[in-house]
Motif scaffolding. Structure first.
Motif, PDB file in Angstrom:
ATOM      1  N   ARG A  62      18.304   2.244 -24.521  1.00  0.00           N
ATOM      2  CA  ARG A  62      18.942   3.329 -25.423  1.00  0.00           C
ATOM      3  C   ARG A  62      20.158   3.890 -24.963  1.00  0.00           C
ATOM      4  N   TYR A  63      20.943   4.395 -25.784  1.00  0.00           N
ATOM      5  CA  TYR A  63      22.492   5.235 -25.480  1.00  0.00           C
ATOM      6  C   TYR A  63      22.403   6.243 -26.613  1.00  0.00           C
ATOM      7  N   HIS A  64      23.455   7.280 -25.594  1.00  0.00           N
ATOM      8  CA  HIS A  64      23.957   8.196 -26.692  1.00  0.00           C
ATOM      9  C   HIS A  64      25.269   8.624 -25.818  1.00  0.00           C
ATOM     10  N   GLN A  65      26.349   8.943 -26.729  1.00  0.00           N
ATOM     11  CA  GLN A  65      27.469   9.352 -26.343  1.00  0.00           C
ATOM     12  C   GLN A  65      28.276  10.206 -27.231  1.00  0.00           C
ATOM     13  N   VAL A  66      29.469  10.773 -26.740  1.00  0.00           N
ATOM     14  CA  VAL A  66      30.081  11.810 -27.277  1.00  0.00           C
ATOM     15  C   VAL A  66      31.775  10.885 -27.323  1.00  0.00           C
ATOM     16  N   ASN A  67      32.138  10.918 -28.555  1.00  0.00           N
ATOM     17  CA  ASN A  67      33.563  10.444 -28.528  1.00  0.00           C
ATOM     18  C   ASN A  67      34.683  11.246 -28.279  1.00  0.00           C
ATOM     19  N   ASP A  68      35.804  10.999 -28.224  1.00  0.00           N
ATOM     20  CA  ASP A  68      37.219  12.148 -28.414  1.00  0.00           C
ATOM     21  C   ASP A  68      37.309  12.851 -29.679  1.00  0.00           C
ATOM     22  N   SER A  69      36.524  12.438 -30.682  1.00  0.00           N
ATOM     23  CA  SER A  69      36.477  12.993 -31.948  1.00  0.00           C
ATOM     24  C   SER A  69      35.333  14.098 -32.029  1.00  0.00           C
ATOM     25  N   GLY A  70      34.466  14.292 -30.937  1.00  0.00           N
ATOM     26  CA  GLY A  70      33.555  15.066 -31.006  1.00  0.00           C
ATOM     27  C   GLY A  70      32.323  14.747 -31.739  1.00  0.00           C
ATOM     28  N   ASN A  71      32.152  13.222 -32.143  1.00  0.00           N
ATOM     29  CA  ASN A  71      31.274  12.852 -32.682  1.00  0.00           C
ATOM     30  C   ASN A  71      30.196  12.435 -31.578  1.00  0.00           C
ATOM     31  N   ILE A  72      28.730  12.615 -32.120  1.00  0.00           N
ATOM     32  CA  ILE A  72      27.773  11.863 -31.221  1.00  0.00           C
ATOM     33  C   ILE A  72      26.999  10.547 -31.811  1.00  0.00           C
ATOM     34  N   MET A  73      27.262   9.746 -31.021  1.00  0.00           N
ATOM     35  CA  MET A  73      26.574   8.167 -31.353  1.00  0.00           C
ATOM     36  C   MET A  73      25.626   8.000 -30.874  1.00  0.00           C
ATOM     37  N   THR A  74      24.296   7.250 -30.972  1.00  0.00           N
ATOM     38  CA  THR A  74      23.464   6.831 -30.624  1.00  0.00           C
ATOM     39  C   THR A  74      23.119   5.428 -30.878  1.00  0.00           C
ATOM     40  N   GLY A  75      22.249   4.644 -30.370  1.00  0.00           N
ATOM     41  CA  GLY A  75      21.821   3.362 -30.537  1.00  0.00           C
ATOM     42  C   GLY A  75      21.085   2.714 -29.449  1.00  0.00           C
ATOM     43  N   THR A  76      20.801   1.465 -29.991  1.00  0.00           N
ATOM     44  CA  THR A  76      19.986   0.625 -28.952  1.00  0.00           C
ATOM     45  C   THR A  76      20.847  -0.721 -28.385  1.00  0.00           C
ATOM     46  N   CYS A  77      20.377  -1.269 -27.085  1.00  0.00           N
ATOM     47  CA  CYS A  77      21.161  -2.370 -26.638  1.00  0.00           C
ATOM     48  C   CYS A  77      20.252  -3.278 -26.040  1.00  0.00           C
ATOM     49  N   LYS A  78      20.344  -4.526 -25.955  1.00  0.00           N
ATOM     50  CA  LYS A  78      19.716  -5.220 -25.178  1.00  0.00           C
ATOM     51  C   LYS A  78      20.692  -6.235 -24.455  1.00  0.00           C
ATOM     52  N   SER A  79      20.616  -6.276 -23.072  1.00  0.00           N
ATOM     53  CA  SER A  79      21.480  -7.049 -22.397  1.00  0.00           C
ATOM     54  C   SER A  79      20.812  -8.083 -21.564  1.00  0.00           C
ATOM     55  N   THR A  80      21.490  -9.371 -21.661  1.00  0.00           N
ATOM     56  CA  THR A  80      20.990 -10.720 -20.883  1.00  0.00           C
ATOM     57  C   THR A  80      21.991 -10.743 -19.681  1.00  0.00           C
ATOM     58  N   PRO A  81      21.667 -10.936 -18.455  1.00  0.00           N
ATOM     59  CA  PRO A  81      22.524 -11.200 -17.363  1.00  0.00           C
ATOM     60  C   PRO A  81      22.899 -12.602 -17.110  1.00  0.00           C
ATOM     61  N   GLU A  82      24.119 -12.659 -16.692  1.00  0.00           N
ATOM     62  CA  GLU A  82      24.625 -14.003 -16.092  1.00  0.00           C
ATOM     63  C   GLU A  82      25.091 -14.026 -14.860  1.00  0.00           C
ATOM     64  N   ILE A  83      24.510 -14.770 -13.742  1.00  0.00           N
ATOM     65  CA  ILE A  83      25.138 -14.616 -12.742  1.00  0.00           C
ATOM     66  C   ILE A  83      26.324 -15.690 -12.620  1.00  0.00           C
ATOM     67  N   LEU A  84      27.555 -14.940 -12.103  1.00  0.00           N
ATOM     68  CA  LEU A  84      28.789 -15.822 -12.128  1.00  0.00           C
ATOM     69  C   LEU A  84      28.863 -16.505 -10.514  1.00  0.00           C
ATOM     70  N   PRO A  85      29.459 -17.535 -10.661  1.00  0.00           N
ATOM     71  CA  PRO A  85      29.740 -18.312  -9.247  1.00  0.00           C
ATOM     72  C   PRO A  85      30.108 -17.519  -8.144  1.00  0.00           C
ATOM     73  N   ASN A  86      30.749 -16.404  -8.158  1.00  0.00           N
ATOM     74  CA  ASN A  86      31.275 -15.474  -7.330  1.00  0.00           C
ATOM     75  C   ASN A  86      29.926 -14.423  -6.825  1.00  0.00           C
ATOM     76  N   GLY A  87      28.981 -14.630  -7.589  1.00  0.00           N
ATOM     77  CA  GLY A  87      27.807 -13.620  -7.323  1.00  0.00           C
ATOM     78  C   GLY A  87      27.818 -12.401  -8.181  1.00  0.00           C
ATOM     79  N   LYS A  88      28.957 -11.982  -8.981  1.00  0.00           N
ATOM     80  CA  LYS A  88      29.088 -10.996  -9.657  1.00  0.00           C
ATOM     81  C   LYS A  88      28.025 -11.084 -10.918  1.00  0.00           C
ATOM     82  N   ILE A  89      27.727 -10.041 -11.795  1.00  0.00           N
ATOM     83  CA  ILE A  89      26.652 -10.037 -12.844  1.00  0.00           C
ATOM     84  C   ILE A  89      27.511  -9.693 -14.019  1.00  0.00           C
ATOM     85  N   ARG A  90      27.524 -10.815 -15.055  1.00  0.00           N
ATOM     86  CA  ARG A  90      27.927 -10.520 -16.419  1.00  0.00           C
ATOM     87  C   ARG A  90      26.875 -10.205 -17.359  1.00  0.00           C
ATOM     88  N   LEU A  91      27.121  -9.128 -18.081  1.00  0.00           N
ATOM     89  CA  LEU A  91      25.897  -8.687 -19.097  1.00  0.00           C
ATOM     90  C   LEU A  91      26.346  -9.085 -20.624  1.00  0.00           C
TER      91      LEU A  91
END
Length: 98
Positions: A62-91
């Motif tokens: 779950r997230y919440h944030q304030v943008n540069d217009s002064g608005n509050i945004m909230t929401g949900t997010c589901k992330s699935t990882p991918e391990i790249l050949p260099n070992g880094k993680i891409r979501l």
């Protein structure tokens, strides 16, 4: 389980109505399976997220944030990882504003 502790992420793409850009830096902190994050940059002045990491490294958050217009945004997010050949993680994320 993937450990995201002290990792930093940047977006490489976003939906047409999203405010996240490559200027936003997400700093993840993980203790056990609990993930938290602070982020800012671009149009986002300040944001936080909290989530749970499963055995495969998927994140349900779950997230919440304030943008540069002064608005509050909230929401949900589901992330699935991918391990790249260099070992880094891409979501691959599916998010929805509330």
């Amino acid at each position: 389980m993937i450990n995201y502790h002290n990792k930093k992420f940047k977006a490489i793409s976003n939906s047409s109505n999203g405010e996240v850009s490559s200027e936003v830096v997400f700093h993840y902190i993980q203790v056990g399976n609990i993930l938290t994050c602070e982020y800012a940059g671009g149009k986002i002045v300040k944001g936080h997220l909290i989530g749970l990491v499963d055995d495969k490294g998927n994140i349900d958050m779950r997230y919440h944030q304030v943008n540069d217009s002064g608005n509050i945004m909230t929401g949900t997010c589901k992330s699935t990882p991918e391990i790249l050949p260099n070992g880094k993680i891409r979501l691959h994320e599916s998010c929805a504003s509330v």
